[in-house]
Write an enzyme that holds these catalytic residues in place. Structure first.
Site, PDB file in Angstrom:
ATOM      1  N   GLY A  80       7.686   3.713   3.110  1.00 42.18           N
ATOM      2  CA  GLY A  80       8.191   4.853   3.857  1.00 42.18           C
ATOM      3  C   GLY A  80       9.664   4.704   4.173  1.00 42.18           C
ATOM      4  N   ASP A 115       0.118  15.902  15.333  1.00 41.16           N
ATOM      5  CA  ASP A 115       0.459  15.838  13.911  1.00 41.16           C
ATOM      6  C   ASP A 115      -0.809  15.674  13.075  1.00 41.16           C
ATOM      7  OD1 ASP A 115       2.097  15.896  11.703  1.00 41.16           O
ATOM      8  OD2 ASP A 115       2.618  13.769  11.785  1.00 41.16           O
ATOM      9  N   LYS A 172       2.028  -2.830   8.956  1.00 42.08           N
ATOM     10  CA  LYS A 172       3.178  -1.937   8.878  1.00 42.08           C
ATOM     11  C   LYS A 172       4.419  -2.750   9.230  1.00 42.08           C
ATOM     12  CE  LYS A 172       4.212   2.798  10.344  1.00 42.08           C
ATOM     13  NZ  LYS A 172       3.738   3.904  11.214  1.00 42.08           N
ATOM     14  N   LEU A 232       0.821  -1.212   0.000  1.00 38.90           N
ATOM     15  CA  LEU A 232       0.000   0.000   0.000  1.00 38.90           C
ATOM     16  C   LEU A 232       0.851   1.257   0.000  1.00 38.90           C
ATOM     17  CD1 LEU A 232      -2.656  -1.084   2.656  1.00 38.90           C
ATOM     18  CD2 LEU A 232      -2.937  -1.079   0.178  1.00 38.90           C
ATOM     19  N   GLY A 233       2.056   1.175   0.565  1.00 39.20           N
ATOM     20  CA  GLY A 233       2.928   2.336   0.615  1.00 39.20           C
ATOM     21  C   GLY A 233       4.315   1.965   1.116  1.00 39.20           C
ATOM     22  N   GLY A 260      10.046   1.476   6.460  1.00 35.69           N
ATOM     23  CA  GLY A 260       9.515   0.177   6.049  1.00 35.69           C
ATOM     24  C   GLY A 260       8.346   0.296   5.095  1.00 35.69           C
ATOM     25  N   LYS A 261       7.598  -0.803   4.981  1.00 31.18           N
ATOM     26  CA  LYS A 261       6.461  -0.874   4.055  1.00 31.18           C
ATOM     27  C   LYS A 261       5.152  -1.032   4.815  1.00 31.18           C
ATOM     28  CE  LYS A 261       8.863  -3.153   0.191  1.00 31.18           C
ATOM     29  NZ  LYS A 261       8.860  -4.339  -0.686  1.00 31.18           N
ATOM     30  N   VAL A 262       4.066  -0.686   4.098  1.00 35.19           N
ATOM     31  CA  VAL A 262       2.720  -0.980   4.591  1.00 35.19           C
ATOM     32  C   VAL A 262       2.060  -1.866   3.550  1.00 35.19           C
ATOM     33  CG1 VAL A 262       0.483  -0.064   5.281  1.00 35.19           C
ATOM     34  CG2 VAL A 262       2.556   1.210   5.832  1.00 35.19           C
TER      35      VAL A 262
END
Length: 427
Positions: free
Chosen positions: A28, A143, A48, A25-26, A31-33
């Site tokens: 960063g 945030d 995550k 999904l994404g 790491g990854k999602v």
């Protein structure tokens, strides 16, 4: 935390614990999602995946991640993203969280340009409901922005990314600058000690303005931070005439430089514009768990080790030994309240994830279907019996029916009602 015996070779099989990993999904910095399915319930979740090697390079990152997990474990609200499970092996940390299929509110707004008053208010009510829940537990998000607010398949708001969250204990002021500058309040921007809850309210105002206009209230080309700060601090906010007057008043009461004079969440909820749309059920209830008073008053002599693991990263006390002493104290305290909340949530989440309960629900559905089938057969058999020739030799049913009729007599004087009663026997 549960431990999963897995390695890189196992990850290539796209299977971690009871979850089957699917598309990414994404990606960063840490790491990854990935999208995943529970192997038994088929429930969609987001996973995550964080590389543990980063913790040795960045010790602060480890503290941040564990604090985020602890904060998310505390909360159970329909407009806050849920964390279902935390799995780990020697290489990776896996955070299993709720899946919001419609992505970020930011992308939704970019597609639509700007939202109509009713839709913007509906979203804003949900955001306020979720933030109010956080603040009741003294949690400041710090945030809040369009990118950190997600939408599920029915476009319900899910507040996410609690990596910057902090506990505002005993009304102590915070000092760390964090979050996006475009959403940051003046006191955060100027590196002054600030109230995290007041800063969250300012960020909510920025989100509301963006939803109604399709642009941020304070922006600067080339992201010139000095000019941006001067705009936030000194320039008066220009609100378009297309925004409802009641909403204008609300925005102006949010964008007050002095945090002590800034509107509170309670006053936002009682404002005319906020109340102009009936609240959803998920916003009417505050979803604060009714933890029994006696459980908070009673000392915790043998604490649950799993719960202690999630309390320590919150840094309410210096270390674990002090934490246990505080739980054993006679007087009720914030640590014990949070412990009881985690205890309640653990029970709640265990019931959601428990395979035995899932099997029981599945078995119940099968039984209900079976009963419906049996009832249909019974009805069919009764119809067949009714169709059979009537057997007078067994019994004769005599029913007395009273038949009431009303006759109208027309005369020169007017209409006269005359009720007549007649009886008949039916066999």
């Amino acid at each position: 935390m549960n431990t999963v015996s897995t390695d890189d070779r196992y990850l290539h099989k796209k299977f971690i614990g009871p979850y089957i990993l699917k598309k990414t999904l994404g990606i960063g910095a840490i790491g990854k999602v990935k999208l995943a399915y529970h192997s038994k319930t088929n429930k969609k979740v987001s996973v995550k995946i964080i590389r543990k090697i980063l913790f040795s390079k960045k010790p602060d990152l480890k503290i941040k991640i564990h604090r985020e997990i602890s904060v998310m474990k505390l909360m159970f609200h329909p407009h806050i993203i849920k964390i279902f499970d935390v799995l780990e092996d020697s290489t990776y940390l896996f955070l299993v969280i709720e899946y919001a299929s419609h992505g970020e509110l930011f992308n939704y707004l970019v597609k639509k340009g700007q939202l109509h008053n009713r839709e913007a208010l509906c979203f804003f009510q949900q955001i306020v409901s979720g933030i109010e829940y956080c603040h009741r537990y003294r949690i400041c998000h710090r945030d809040l922005k369009l990118e950190n607010i997600l939408l599920d398949k029915i476009q319900t708001i899910k507040i996410a990314d609690f990596g910057m969250a902090s506990l505002n204990v005993s009304n102590e002021l915070l000092k760390t600058f964090c979050g996006s500058p475009h959403y940051a309040s003046p006191e955060v921007f100027s590196n002054e000690p600030y109230d995290g809850m007041k800063a969250d309210i300012w960020s909510c105002g920025v989100i509301l303005y963006a939803l109604l206009t399709g642009k941020l209230p304070f922006d600067e080309e080339n992201d010139n931070m000095k000019r941006l700060f001067n705009k936030i601090r000194f320039e008066s906010l220009s609100i378009p005439d297309t925004i409802f007057p009641e909403c204008k008043d609300l925005l102006l009461s949010i964008f007050i430089i002095d945090p002590s004079k800034r509107i509170t969440l309670f006053k936002i909820k009682t404002s005319l514009w906020y109340k102009s749309l009936p609240l959803r059920r998920t916003c009417r209830n505050n979803f604060l768990e009714n933890i029994h008073v006696t459980t908070i008053q009673n000392p915790v002599f043998i604490p649950d080790p799993d719960i202690i693991k999630f309390l320590v990263p919150l840094r309410l006390v210096s270390d674990q030994s002090v934490l246990i002493k505080v739980l054993c104290a006679k007087e009720p305290n914030l640590v014990r309240i949070l412990y009881r909340q985690l205890e309640w949530r653990k029970m709640k989440m265990d019931s959601l994830q428990n395979d035995i309960i899932y099997k029981a629900i599945k078995r119940r559905k099968k039984l209900l279907k079976k009963k419906v089938y049996i009832k249909k057969k019974e009805i069919h058999s009764k119809i067949e019996i009714w169709k059979q020739p009537y057997k007078f030799k067994n019994y004769v049913v005599v029913k007395l029916l009273i038949k009431i009729t009303i006759s109208f007599f027309f005369s020169l004087d007017g209409i006269t009602l005359c009720p007549l009663t007649s009886c008949c026997f039916i066999t």
